[in-house]
Scaffold this motif. Structure first.
Motif: not given
Ligand SMILES: [Zn+2]
Length: 295
Positions: A122, A126-127, A227, A274
């Protein structure tokens, strides 16, 4: 093959740090790189928890009133001549404690120019923040990049800021910049698409509209869920809780339950970005909740 031999096969070059966790799954050899860590506040990690339970949970996860640390587990998959990264980390787009993927690849003796494909689960910062490094270079300059068409449509909507809440505008700018930077080598996918033989994309919407997980064939399927289930401890113990960064919390919740129920029923191997351990585990039912058992 021994674990040491597997690691040497995946990391043939000179290392300057202990090798990342590595294992084989069917025809694939995986290593789990780190992009550093994030700190997530209690209102993001467990918005549905009552304040006393939330404080106790953050403390159990090694955090304090400000939040809890979470890992960044980024799989790197060797499949024949292909070297496939799942997500690109945060770069300088999210928190200063993340964005370490490039240096961790180098420390592991992996040439990032050798990566042939990047699958973006996605387009949260953070990705995809790491797609463009702080120096303006691409993290994986020779790679084709892959993302869900629904995800691409959502974040690159020219009228995004009219249509979506201000809280998402910064995320959208990061997403659009990253996706635009690789536009010439970007493949837009539908659920079920096979990227390389035995590696398929699985629709897991809700965290973002076009979130996709990665399913690898093997003795049993291995699901890299990104996620779609953001934290193992929090959401295995409390599968009815929402997560603060989910675009559509109710859809995310339904997706997560479906994923965990399938994983438990079929004894699949599962790993989230995570999660607290950088290796896949098995999902077990515990009454109305779940538990993650080491594989
Ligand atoms: Zn994430």
């Amino acid at each position: 093959m021994t674990l040491a031999a597997t690691r040497d096969a995946i990391f043939p070059r000179r290392r300057t740090a202990p090798p990342p966790p590595a294992f084989r799954h069917g025809r694939f050899a995986l290593s789990i790189l780190s992009d550093g860590a994030l700190t997530l506040g209690g209102e993001i990690l467990a918005p549905d928890a009552a304040p006393p339970a939330r404080a106790a949970l953050l403390a159990r996860l090694g955090g304090d009133a400000a939040g809890a640390p979470v890992r960044m587990n980024l799989p790197l998959i060797r499949a024949g001549d292909e070297l496939i990264a799942i997500d690109a980390g945060a770069g300088d787009a999210f928190q200063a404690s993340a964005g370490r993927l490039a240096r961790n690849l180098a420390a592991a003796g992996i040439d990032r120019r050798a990566v042939t494909r990047v699958i973006l689960t996605h387009a949260h910062p953070d990705h995809v923040g790491g797609v463009i490094q702080p120096d303006g270079e691409l993290l994986f300059p020779n790679a084709d990049h892959h993302v869900g068409r629904v995800e691409w449509d959502f974040w690159t909507d020219p009228r995004f800021e009219e249509r979506r809440p201000p809280a998402l505008h910064g995320f959208a700018r990061t997403a659009a910049r990253a996706l635009d930077a690789v536009a010439e080598r970007l493949h837009l996918h539908a659920p079920g698409d096979e990227v390389v033989p035995g590696l398929r994309l699985l629709a897991t919407p809700g965290h973002t509209p076009g979130h996709m997980s990665v399913e690898l064939d093997g003795p049993e399927p291995l699901l890299l869920v990104g996620d779609a289930c953001t934290h193992d401890v929090v959401f295995f113990e409390n599968p009815g809780w929402r997560f603060g960064f989910d675009t559509d919390p109710d859809l995310a919740l339904a997706t997560r339950r479906r994923l965990l129920d399938r994983a438990a029923a079929d004894r699949l191997l599962v790993l989230g970005c995570h999660w607290t351990r950088p290796l896949p585990g098995r999902v077990e039912r515990r009454g109305a909740a779940y538990r993650l058992a080491p594989a």
